[in-house]
Design a protein around this motif. Structure first.
Motif, PDB file in Angstrom:
ATOM      1  N   GLU A 219    -103.131   7.338  13.624  1.00 23.78           N
ATOM      2  CA  GLU A 219    -104.571   7.276  13.840  1.00 23.78           C
ATOM      3  C   GLU A 219    -105.039   5.842  13.638  1.00 23.78           C
ATOM      4  N   ILE A 220    -105.799   5.337  14.614  1.00 25.74           N
ATOM      5  CA  ILE A 220    -106.201   3.932  14.623  1.00 25.74           C
ATOM      6  C   ILE A 220    -107.706   3.836  14.848  1.00 25.74           C
ATOM      7  N   PRO A 221    -108.441   3.192  13.939  1.00 24.44           N
ATOM      8  CA  PRO A 221    -109.876   2.981  14.175  1.00 24.44           C
ATOM      9  C   PRO A 221    -110.088   2.025  15.342  1.00 24.44           C
ATOM     10  N   LEU A 222    -111.136   2.257  16.111  1.00 24.42           N
ATOM     11  CA  LEU A 222    -111.387   1.482  17.323  1.00 24.42           C
ATOM     12  C   LEU A 222    -112.632   0.610  17.175  1.00 24.42           C
ATOM     13  N   PRO A 223    -112.686  -0.502  17.912  1.00 24.39           N
ATOM     14  CA  PRO A 223    -113.885  -1.358  17.879  1.00 24.39           C
ATOM     15  C   PRO A 223    -115.129  -0.608  18.343  1.00 24.39           C
ATOM     16  N   ASP A 224    -116.283  -1.080  17.887  1.00 26.81           N
ATOM     17  CA  ASP A 224    -117.540  -0.411  18.226  1.00 26.81           C
ATOM     18  C   ASP A 224    -117.933  -0.607  19.688  1.00 26.81           C
ATOM     19  N   LYS A 225    -117.586  -1.761  20.261  1.00 26.00           N
ATOM     20  CA  LYS A 225    -117.973  -2.063  21.635  1.00 26.00           C
ATOM     21  C   LYS A 225    -116.763  -1.950  22.556  1.00 26.00           C
ATOM     22  N   ALA A 226    -116.998  -1.373  23.740  1.00 24.66           N
ATOM     23  CA  ALA A 226    -115.908  -1.180  24.695  1.00 24.66           C
ATOM     24  C   ALA A 226    -116.377  -1.519  26.106  1.00 24.66           C
ATOM     25  N   LEU A 227    -115.426  -1.846  26.961  1.00 19.74           N
ATOM     26  CA  LEU A 227    -115.685  -2.152  28.364  1.00 19.74           C
ATOM     27  C   LEU A 227    -115.403  -0.927  29.233  1.00 19.74           C
ATOM     28  N   ASP A 228    -116.021  -0.894  30.402  1.00 14.36           N
ATOM     29  CA  ASP A 228    -115.643   0.099  31.408  1.00 14.36           C
ATOM     30  C   ASP A 228    -114.261  -0.256  31.946  1.00 14.36           C
ATOM     31  N   TYR A 229    -113.500   0.757  32.352  1.00 14.44           N
ATOM     32  CA  TYR A 229    -112.198   0.469  32.957  1.00 14.44           C
ATOM     33  C   TYR A 229    -111.718   1.650  33.788  1.00 14.44           C
ATOM     34  N   ILE A 230    -110.779   1.368  34.666  1.00 16.99           N
ATOM     35  CA  ILE A 230    -110.073   2.418  35.391  1.00 16.99           C
ATOM     36  C   ILE A 230    -108.620   2.406  34.938  1.00 16.99           C
TER      37      ILE A 230
END
Length: 253
Positions: A56-67
């Motif tokens: 289990e890995i905590p993720l950054p608060d901001k993310a980009l759109d992606y395909i």
């Protein structure tokens, strides 16, 4: 058919584009159905859990759109394979590569297991990498640095090569044992054909521990190599394939 990766620098392509591509292997008589999906960066998840390794890995608060191109069935994880985000950064993960007994004894793979009744999660692997990288990186170099940090902290249970590209450059990263890595920038006027082997056969440690213009590696790689007597090169230039590869025909072609 085994995986094969193609990397093309911007000055080696007809229109000045950087290009990365990879075919995905499958067992005899098997075919893994894939699909293309678009993932929004709005309201990103707070935590990632691997289906295979249970890490289990905590993720950054901001993310980009992606395909990306995950498995059509989610019974064994996402396996996003490859993709491109809204910052025009692409990732292809992964190409299975090799290792040897000295490396794996010095830095064992991080495999899911139990100690008594307590489950000990494994590291990250091909199943996880695109999902952990693509929403959070703004350049190929940034992708190398993020994956390097994840490998050093959580480890991996397999040996892999990963390609990163943006509009200016391409980087190729190879995992070393459970927690180490090396990464090299593909020269703009060059292309790479990469099969299932330890691909990088020259590496400038001075650059990696200096300006990092074309080489990046684990923070303790020098000490790791020296302590475990992994440098088998007779030449002044360090050859990672000799040090970290399988010493089989696969790594000498």
């Amino acid at each position: 058919m085994s995986c094969t990766t193609i990397l093309v620098g911007k000055d080696a392509s007809y229109d000045g584009s950087t290009m990365i591509a990879r075919n995905m292997d499958s067992g005899s008589g098997e075919y893994t159905l894939k699909k293309m999906i678009s993932v929004s960066g709005k309201n990103p998840p707070k935590k990632y859990r691997s289906v295979l390794s249970h890490v289990e890995i905590p993720l950054p608060d901001k993310a980009l759109d992606y395909i990306c191109f995950p498995n059509a069935l989610n019974d064994s994880g996402i396996w996003a394979g490859a993709g491109t985000n809204s910052a025009n950064v692409s990732v292809s993960a992964t190409e299975t590569i090799t290792s040897n007994e000295l490396v794996l004894a010095a830095d064992p793979l991080v495999v899911l297991h139990k100690e008594g009744r307590t489950e000990i999660p494994g590291g990250i692997g091909e199943e996880d990498m695109v999902s952990l990288l693509l929403p959070y990186i703004h350049s190929a170099r940034e992708g190398v640095l993020r994956l390097g940090e994840l490998l050093e902290k959580y480890g991996t249970y397999e040996m892999n090569g990963i390609a990163f590209s943006d509009t200016r450059e391409i980087w190729w990263l190879e995992t070393i044992g459970g927690h180490h890595f090396i990464a090299k920038r593909v020269p703009d006027d060059s292309y790479v054909m990469m099969a299932n082997q330890q691909g990088i056969d020259s590496f400038d440690l001075k650059d990696a521990f200096g300006k990092q213009e074309s080489h990046i590696c684990s923070k303790d790689l020098r000490e790791f190599i020296a302590e475990h007597h992994l440098n088998l090169s007779y030449e002044e230039e360090f050859n990672p394939r000799d040090a970290f590869g399988s010493h089989s025909d696969a790594d000498h072609v």
